[in-house]
Design a protein around this motif. Structure first.
Motif, PDB file in Angstrom:
ATOM      1  N   MET A   1       0.871  -1.095   0.043  1.00  0.00           N
ATOM      2  CA  MET A   1      -0.069  -0.086   0.002  1.00  0.00           C
ATOM      3  C   MET A   1       0.785   1.300  -0.126  1.00  0.00           C
ATOM      4  SD  MET A   1      -2.988  -0.436  -0.534  1.00  0.00           S
ATOM      5  CE  MET A   1      -3.925  -1.933  -0.696  1.00  0.00           C
ATOM      6  N   ASP A   2       2.216   1.035   0.212  1.00  0.00           N
ATOM      7  CA  ASP A   2       3.012   2.191   0.234  1.00  0.00           C
ATOM      8  C   ASP A   2       3.204   2.894  -1.259  1.00  0.00           C
ATOM      9  OD1 ASP A   2       4.799   4.143   1.525  1.00  0.00           O
ATOM     10  OD2 ASP A   2       6.439   2.879   0.489  1.00  0.00           O
ATOM     11  N   LEU A   3       2.929   1.837  -2.321  1.00  0.00           N
ATOM     12  CA  LEU A   3       2.823   2.354  -3.689  1.00  0.00           C
ATOM     13  C   LEU A   3       1.709   3.806  -3.834  1.00  0.00           C
ATOM     14  CD1 LEU A   3       3.881   2.058  -6.765  1.00  0.00           C
ATOM     15  CD2 LEU A   3       1.474   0.659  -6.701  1.00  0.00           C
ATOM     16  N   PHE A   4       0.616   3.657  -2.988  1.00  0.00           N
ATOM     17  CA  PHE A   4      -0.387   4.523  -3.312  1.00  0.00           C
ATOM     18  C   PHE A   4      -0.214   5.957  -2.652  1.00  0.00           C
ATOM     19  CE2 PHE A   4      -2.815   0.698  -4.637  1.00  0.00           C
ATOM     20  CZ  PHE A   4      -2.871   1.345  -5.966  1.00  0.00           C
ATOM     21  N   LYS A   5       0.602   5.930  -1.501  1.00  0.00           N
ATOM     22  CA  LYS A   5       0.778   7.380  -0.463  1.00  0.00           C
ATOM     23  C   LYS A   5       1.659   8.082  -1.391  1.00  0.00           C
ATOM     24  CE  LYS A   5       0.533   4.836   3.638  1.00  0.00           C
ATOM     25  NZ  LYS A   5       1.282   4.482   5.302  1.00  0.00           N
ATOM     26  N   ASN A   6       2.733   7.666  -2.123  1.00  0.00           N
ATOM     27  CA  ASN A   6       3.527   8.562  -2.961  1.00  0.00           C
ATOM     28  C   ASN A   6       2.963   9.230  -4.285  1.00  0.00           C
ATOM     29  OD1 ASN A   6       5.523   8.101  -1.083  1.00  0.00           O
ATOM     30  ND2 ASN A   6       6.294   6.388  -2.197  1.00  0.00           N
ATOM     31  N   ILE A   7       1.474   9.218  -4.556  1.00  0.00           N
ATOM     32  CA  ILE A   7       0.819   9.563  -5.518  1.00  0.00           C
ATOM     33  C   ILE A   7       0.473  10.831  -5.290  1.00  0.00           C
ATOM     34  CG2 ILE A   7      -0.705   9.152  -7.301  1.00  0.00           C
ATOM     35  CD1 ILE A   7      -0.384   6.090  -7.100  1.00  0.00           C
ATOM     36  N   ASP A   8       0.546  11.939  -6.199  1.00  0.00           N
ATOM     37  CA  ASP A   8       0.066  13.148  -5.980  1.00  0.00           C
ATOM     38  C   ASP A   8      -1.567  13.180  -6.670  1.00  0.00           C
ATOM     39  OD1 ASP A   8      -0.753  15.820  -5.549  1.00  0.00           O
ATOM     40  OD2 ASP A   8       1.015  16.597  -6.568  1.00  0.00           O
ATOM     41  N   TRP A   9      -2.513  12.637  -5.946  1.00  0.00           N
ATOM     42  CA  TRP A   9      -3.880  12.440  -6.419  1.00  0.00           C
ATOM     43  C   TRP A   9      -4.239  13.697  -6.957  1.00  0.00           C
ATOM     44  CZ3 TRP A   9      -5.007   7.877  -7.590  1.00  0.00           C
ATOM     45  CH2 TRP A   9      -4.431   6.757  -6.863  1.00  0.00           C
ATOM     46  N   LEU A  10      -4.186  14.927  -6.288  1.00  0.00           N
ATOM     47  CA  LEU A  10      -4.762  16.226  -6.865  1.00  0.00           C
ATOM     48  C   LEU A  10      -4.243  16.178  -8.156  1.00  0.00           C
ATOM     49  CD1 LEU A  10      -6.803  18.197  -6.164  1.00  0.00           C
ATOM     50  CD2 LEU A  10      -4.875  19.412  -5.169  1.00  0.00           C
ATOM     51  N   ALA A  11      -2.958  16.074  -8.319  1.00  0.00           N
ATOM     52  CA  ALA A  11      -2.412  16.529  -9.711  1.00  0.00           C
ATOM     53  C   ALA A  11      -2.934  15.564 -10.615  1.00  0.00           C
ATOM     54  CB  ALA A  11      -0.632  16.468  -9.565  1.00  0.00           C
ATOM     55  N   TRP A  12      -3.072  14.308 -10.330  1.00  0.00           N
ATOM     56  CA  TRP A  12      -3.600  13.225 -11.340  1.00  0.00           C
ATOM     57  C   TRP A  12      -5.020  13.651 -11.757  1.00  0.00           C
ATOM     58  CZ3 TRP A  12      -1.600   9.400 -14.217  1.00  0.00           C
ATOM     59  CH2 TRP A  12      -0.430   9.145 -14.028  1.00  0.00           C
ATOM     60  N   ILE A  13      -5.719  13.684 -10.537  1.00  0.00           N
ATOM     61  CA  ILE A  13      -7.171  14.222 -10.855  1.00  0.00           C
ATOM     62  C   ILE A  13      -7.312  15.640 -11.875  1.00  0.00           C
ATOM     63  CG2 ILE A  13      -9.601  14.753  -9.729  1.00  0.00           C
ATOM     64  CD1 ILE A  13      -8.749  13.077  -7.599  1.00  0.00           C
ATOM     65  N   CYS A  14      -6.566  16.635 -11.359  1.00  0.00           N
ATOM     66  CA  CYS A  14      -6.716  17.809 -12.196  1.00  0.00           C
ATOM     67  C   CYS A  14      -6.201  17.495 -13.677  1.00  0.00           C
ATOM     68  CB  CYS A  14      -5.942  18.817 -11.597  1.00  0.00           C
ATOM     69  SG  CYS A  14      -6.525  19.277  -9.982  1.00  0.00           S
ATOM     70  N   THR A  15      -4.975  16.913 -13.808  1.00  0.00           N
ATOM     71  CA  THR A  15      -4.468  16.682 -15.314  1.00  0.00           C
ATOM     72  C   THR A  15      -5.622  15.896 -15.947  1.00  0.00           C
ATOM     73  OG1 THR A  15      -2.306  16.574 -14.361  1.00  0.00           O
ATOM     74  CG2 THR A  15      -2.538  15.632 -16.639  1.00  0.00           C
ATOM     75  N   ILE A  16      -6.175  14.784 -15.593  1.00  0.00           N
ATOM     76  CA  ILE A  16      -7.078  13.915 -16.208  1.00  0.00           C
ATOM     77  C   ILE A  16      -8.330  14.675 -16.508  1.00  0.00           C
ATOM     78  CG2 ILE A  16      -8.461  11.926 -16.215  1.00  0.00           C
ATOM     79  CD1 ILE A  16      -6.200  10.514 -14.855  1.00  0.00           C
ATOM     80  N   ALA A  17      -8.661  15.470 -15.765  1.00  0.00           N
ATOM     81  CA  ALA A  17     -10.002  16.303 -15.652  1.00  0.00           C
ATOM     82  C   ALA A  17      -9.697  17.487 -17.014  1.00  0.00           C
ATOM     83  CB  ALA A  17     -10.263  17.142 -14.439  1.00  0.00           C
ATOM     84  N   LEU A  18      -8.584  18.074 -16.658  1.00  0.00           N
ATOM     85  CA  LEU A  18      -8.159  19.168 -18.189  1.00  0.00           C
ATOM     86  C   LEU A  18      -8.415  18.225 -19.451  1.00  0.00           C
ATOM     87  CD1 LEU A  18      -7.137  21.879 -17.959  1.00  0.00           C
ATOM     88  CD2 LEU A  18      -4.902  21.013 -18.246  1.00  0.00           C
ATOM     89  N   ILE A  19      -7.661  17.241 -19.513  1.00  0.00           N
ATOM     90  CA  ILE A  19      -7.546  16.542 -20.880  1.00  0.00           C
ATOM     91  C   ILE A  19      -9.012  16.315 -21.080  1.00  0.00           C
ATOM     92  CG2 ILE A  19      -6.817  14.420 -21.824  1.00  0.00           C
ATOM     93  CD1 ILE A  19      -4.311  14.465 -19.932  1.00  0.00           C
ATOM     94  N   ILE A  20      -9.730  15.449 -20.056  1.00  0.00           N
ATOM     95  CA  ILE A  20     -11.252  15.233 -20.694  1.00  0.00           C
ATOM     96  C   ILE A  20     -12.060  16.442 -20.771  1.00  0.00           C
ATOM     97  CG2 ILE A  20     -13.246  14.330 -19.570  1.00  0.00           C
ATOM     98  CD1 ILE A  20     -11.389  12.439 -18.073  1.00  0.00           C
TER      99      ILE A  20
END
Length: 123
Positions: A1-20
């Protein structure tokens, strides 16, 4: 589960939302002109133009750049099913294969190369 702690979720969501958002808005606008198939290309170009204008006045957030780099690097696997489908189609085409390959080359590789050069230079 340590893999998911290092992910910048806000940046991912904003980037994907921008593209969509840019893609869907472009498909909708091109649909008004009765050419929704041009939505992906106009979305890509409009997002590039907005980012170039943004970069002229402000710096693009590093979180957005890092997320985009990871997204582009990892999204190569999304094209594997498309490649398999194209291979099956090539087998059934027979003597029309050279024309098909020319169309694929012109419509995919050249625009992607131009976009990469523009993005490298201006972003």
């Amino acid at each position: 589960m340590d893999l998911f702690k290092n992910i910048d979720w806000l940046a991912w969501i904003c980037t994907i939302a921008l593209i969509i958002f840019f893609r869907e808005a472009s498909v909708w606008i091109m649909g008004l002109f009765h050419h929704p198939e041009l939505g992906n290309l106009t979305g890509l170009l409009s997002l590039l133009i907005v980012l170039v204008i943004w970069r002229r006045f402000k710096k693009i957030p590093p979180r957005l750049v890092d997320t985009n780099n990871k997204l582009m690097k990892e999204s190569g696997f999304a094209f594997l099913p498309i490649c398999a489908g194209s291979l099956l189609m090539l087998v059934s085409m027979g003597k029309e294969i050279p024309l098909f390959l020319v169309v694929m080359f012109v419509s995919t590789l050249i625009p992607l190369w131009v976009y990469a050069k523009m993005a490298k230079k201006w972003l």
